[in-house]
Design a protein around this motif. Structure first.
Motif, PDB file in Angstrom:
ATOM      1  N   HIS A  41      12.938  -0.837  -8.060  1.00 50.45           N
ATOM      2  CA  HIS A  41      12.063  -1.313  -9.369  1.00 50.45           C
ATOM      3  C   HIS A  41      10.740  -0.550  -9.427  1.00 50.45           C
ATOM      4  O   HIS A  41      10.240  -0.799 -10.619  1.00 50.45           O
ATOM      5  N   GLY A  42      10.621   0.540  -9.027  1.00 52.16           N
ATOM      6  CA  GLY A  42       9.156   1.440  -9.268  1.00 52.16           C
ATOM      7  C   GLY A  42       8.151   0.811  -8.597  1.00 52.16           C
ATOM      8  O   GLY A  42       7.058   1.368  -8.796  1.00 52.16           O
ATOM      9  N   GLU A  43       8.232  -0.087  -7.677  1.00 52.28           N
ATOM     10  CA  GLU A  43       7.000  -0.659  -7.034  1.00 52.28           C
ATOM     11  C   GLU A  43       6.686  -0.141  -5.648  1.00 52.28           C
ATOM     12  O   GLU A  43       7.549   0.299  -4.879  1.00 52.28           O
ATOM     13  N   VAL A  44       5.735   0.328  -5.236  1.00 50.43           N
ATOM     14  CA  VAL A  44       5.059   1.014  -4.198  1.00 50.43           C
ATOM     15  C   VAL A  44       5.157  -0.030  -3.216  1.00 50.43           C
ATOM     16  O   VAL A  44       4.904  -0.924  -3.086  1.00 50.43           O
ATOM     17  N   ASP A  45       6.071   0.848  -2.056  1.00 50.59           N
ATOM     18  CA  ASP A  45       6.261  -0.203  -0.805  1.00 50.59           C
ATOM     19  C   ASP A  45       6.052   0.679   0.440  1.00 50.59           C
ATOM     20  O   ASP A  45       6.404   0.282   1.520  1.00 50.59           O
ATOM     21  N   SER A  46       5.432   1.955   0.264  1.00 49.08           N
ATOM     22  CA  SER A  46       4.965   2.702   1.381  1.00 49.08           C
ATOM     23  C   SER A  46       3.636   3.379   1.065  1.00 49.08           C
ATOM     24  O   SER A  46       3.601   4.041  -0.037  1.00 49.08           O
ATOM     25  N   TRP A  47       2.688   3.795   2.068  1.00 43.41           N
ATOM     26  CA  TRP A  47       1.664   4.225   1.823  1.00 43.41           C
ATOM     27  C   TRP A  47       1.353   5.386   2.831  1.00 43.41           C
ATOM     28  O   TRP A  47       1.846   5.248   4.117  1.00 43.41           O
ATOM     29  N   SER A  48       0.756   6.585   2.541  1.00 46.93           N
ATOM     30  CA  SER A  48       0.407   7.700   3.589  1.00 46.93           C
ATOM     31  C   SER A  48      -0.750   8.300   3.333  1.00 46.93           C
ATOM     32  O   SER A  48      -1.430   8.032   2.224  1.00 46.93           O
ATOM     33  N   SER A  49      -1.189   8.906   4.236  1.00 47.73           N
ATOM     34  CA  SER A  49      -2.762   9.572   4.082  1.00 47.73           C
ATOM     35  C   SER A  49      -2.749  10.508   3.132  1.00 47.73           C
ATOM     36  O   SER A  49      -1.744  10.974   2.751  1.00 47.73           O
ATOM     37  N   LYS A  50      -3.978  10.625   2.603  1.00 44.46           N
ATOM     38  CA  LYS A  50      -4.464  11.680   1.504  1.00 44.46           C
ATOM     39  C   LYS A  50      -4.032  12.875   1.835  1.00 44.46           C
ATOM     40  O   LYS A  50      -3.388  13.846   1.300  1.00 44.46           O
ATOM     41  N   ALA A  51      -4.407  13.442   3.271  1.00 42.21           N
ATOM     42  CA  ALA A  51      -4.062  14.559   3.921  1.00 42.21           C
ATOM     43  C   ALA A  51      -2.869  15.002   4.069  1.00 42.21           C
ATOM     44  O   ALA A  51      -2.172  16.183   3.627  1.00 42.21           O
ATOM     45  N   PHE A  52      -1.911  13.979   4.322  1.00 40.51           N
ATOM     46  CA  PHE A  52      -0.466  14.283   4.405  1.00 40.51           C
ATOM     47  C   PHE A  52       0.226  14.652   3.080  1.00 40.51           C
ATOM     48  O   PHE A  52       0.970  15.210   2.962  1.00 40.51           O
ATOM     49  N   MET A  53      -0.201  13.491   2.048  1.00 42.00           N
ATOM     50  CA  MET A  53       0.412  13.762   0.823  1.00 42.00           C
ATOM     51  C   MET A  53      -0.044  15.177   0.008  1.00 42.00           C
ATOM     52  O   MET A  53       0.720  15.735  -0.635  1.00 42.00           O
ATOM     53  N   VAL A  54      -1.172  15.546   0.104  1.00 45.17           N
ATOM     54  CA  VAL A  54      -1.636  17.023  -0.207  1.00 45.17           C
ATOM     55  C   VAL A  54      -1.386  18.189   0.453  1.00 45.17           C
ATOM     56  O   VAL A  54      -0.885  19.165  -0.158  1.00 45.17           O
ATOM     57  N   PHE A  55      -1.461  17.970   1.956  1.00 44.83           N
ATOM     58  CA  PHE A  55      -0.925  19.166   2.530  1.00 44.83           C
ATOM     59  C   PHE A  55       0.356  19.153   3.397  1.00 44.83           C
ATOM     60  O   PHE A  55       1.148  19.959   3.288  1.00 44.83           O
ATOM     61  N   GLY A  56       0.570  17.835   3.994  1.00 47.90           N
ATOM     62  CA  GLY A  56       1.858  17.665   4.925  1.00 47.90           C
ATOM     63  C   GLY A  56       3.253  17.858   4.187  1.00 47.90           C
ATOM     64  O   GLY A  56       4.105  18.569   4.441  1.00 47.90           O
ATOM     65  N   LEU A  57       3.124  16.919   2.898  1.00 43.45           N
ATOM     66  CA  LEU A  57       4.599  16.771   2.429  1.00 43.45           C
ATOM     67  C   LEU A  57       4.890  18.219   1.682  1.00 43.45           C
ATOM     68  O   LEU A  57       6.075  18.617   1.982  1.00 43.45           O
ATOM     69  N   PRO A  58       4.015  19.044   0.928  1.00 46.91           N
ATOM     70  CA  PRO A  58       4.503  20.271   0.525  1.00 46.91           C
ATOM     71  C   PRO A  58       4.858  21.210   1.795  1.00 46.91           C
ATOM     72  O   PRO A  58       5.777  22.187   1.643  1.00 46.91           O
ATOM     73  N   ALA A  59       4.071  20.983   2.972  1.00 46.96           N
ATOM     74  CA  ALA A  59       4.273  21.993   4.151  1.00 46.96           C
ATOM     75  C   ALA A  59       5.899  21.685   4.648  1.00 46.96           C
ATOM     76  O   ALA A  59       6.521  22.505   4.751  1.00 46.96           O
ATOM     77  N   LEU A  60       6.090  20.210   4.672  1.00 49.22           N
ATOM     78  CA  LEU A  60       7.395  20.056   4.944  1.00 49.22           C
ATOM     79  C   LEU A  60       8.693  20.529   3.910  1.00 49.22           C
ATOM     80  O   LEU A  60       9.711  21.010   4.429  1.00 49.22           O
TER      81      LEU A  60
END
Length: 217
Positions: A41-60
């Motif tokens: 439904h487009g509702e946020v159901d999980s959160w991650s650290s800012k560092a992971f979202m900015v650096f970790g996700l693109p690195a993955l």
């Protein structure tokens, strides 16, 4: 093989790093933690650290890009790769990375993003692209519909991929339609059909032609 696609690999790798640059520019404005997953439904159901979202996700995503290319390089049938199709495959991760960047950062900054509509549309487009690509895919161990029956016969491989291409295109169109009033279980049925139907077709093709070969002998 890597040398052959060096230019495309460099460009796509740089594109994958764009979210990092955007994240650094917005660093002081971004909350910690940041939204990282949404329900149907487009509702946020999980959160991650800012560092992971900015650096970790693109690195993955970048690591996945390289793993996919290295897997293709190690494929004994790598000579069967269609150069245009492989270049298209190398753009999948960068495209997903840019889409995530355009959804995650605005959402984190408090802007309303209709993710429940955007995601089915984008996933549907991806399925349609793959569906159009499947009939052009030759026998390899890393790309395509890999089943015992498709590997046993090139004719089976070709027929299954032509059929699978149609199924994936139809599945992509229906997936896009779920953006306008669909539900989670309908999407699961679509995904299951896209996997199961080509497998059934391949097996039936094998059985039918096995009987023909026996009768012919």
């Amino acid at each position: 093989m890597i040398k052959k696609y060096k230019k495309t690999l460099i460009i796509t790798s740089l594109v994958l790093l764009i979210p990092v640059l955007v994240g650094l520019l917005l660093w002081n404005q971004l909350p910690d933690p940041m939204p990282s997953h949404w329900d149907i439904h487009g509702e946020v159901d999980s959160w991650s650290s800012k560092a992971f979202m900015v650096f970790g996700l693109p690195a993955l995503m970048l690591a996945l890009q390289w793993v996919c290319l290295l897997a293709c390089t190690a494929d004994p049938k790598y000579r069967n790769y269609n150069p245009k199709m492989l270049k298209l495959a190398l753009w999948i991760c960068p495209a997903i990375g840019l889409v995530l960047c355009c959804m995650v950062y605005p959402q984190a900054l408090g802007y309303s993003v209709p993710i429940e509509i955007i995601m089915p549309l984008l996933v549907g487009v991806l399925f349609i692209v793959i569906g159009n690509w499947l009939p052009k895919c030759q026998q390899t161990y890393t790309m395509g519909i890999k089943l015992p029956w498709t590997f046993a016969s090139e004719a089976n491989w070709n027929a299954t991929h032509r059929f699978g291409g149609k199924v994936w295109v139809i599945g992509g169109i229906v997936t896009m339609l779920t953006a306008f009033g669909g539900n989670f279980w309908l999407l699961m049925v679509i995904l299951a059909a896209m996997v199961i139907l080509p497998a059934i077709y391949s097996y039936l093709y094998y059985r039918n032609h096995e009987k023909e070969d026996k009768n012919g002998n």
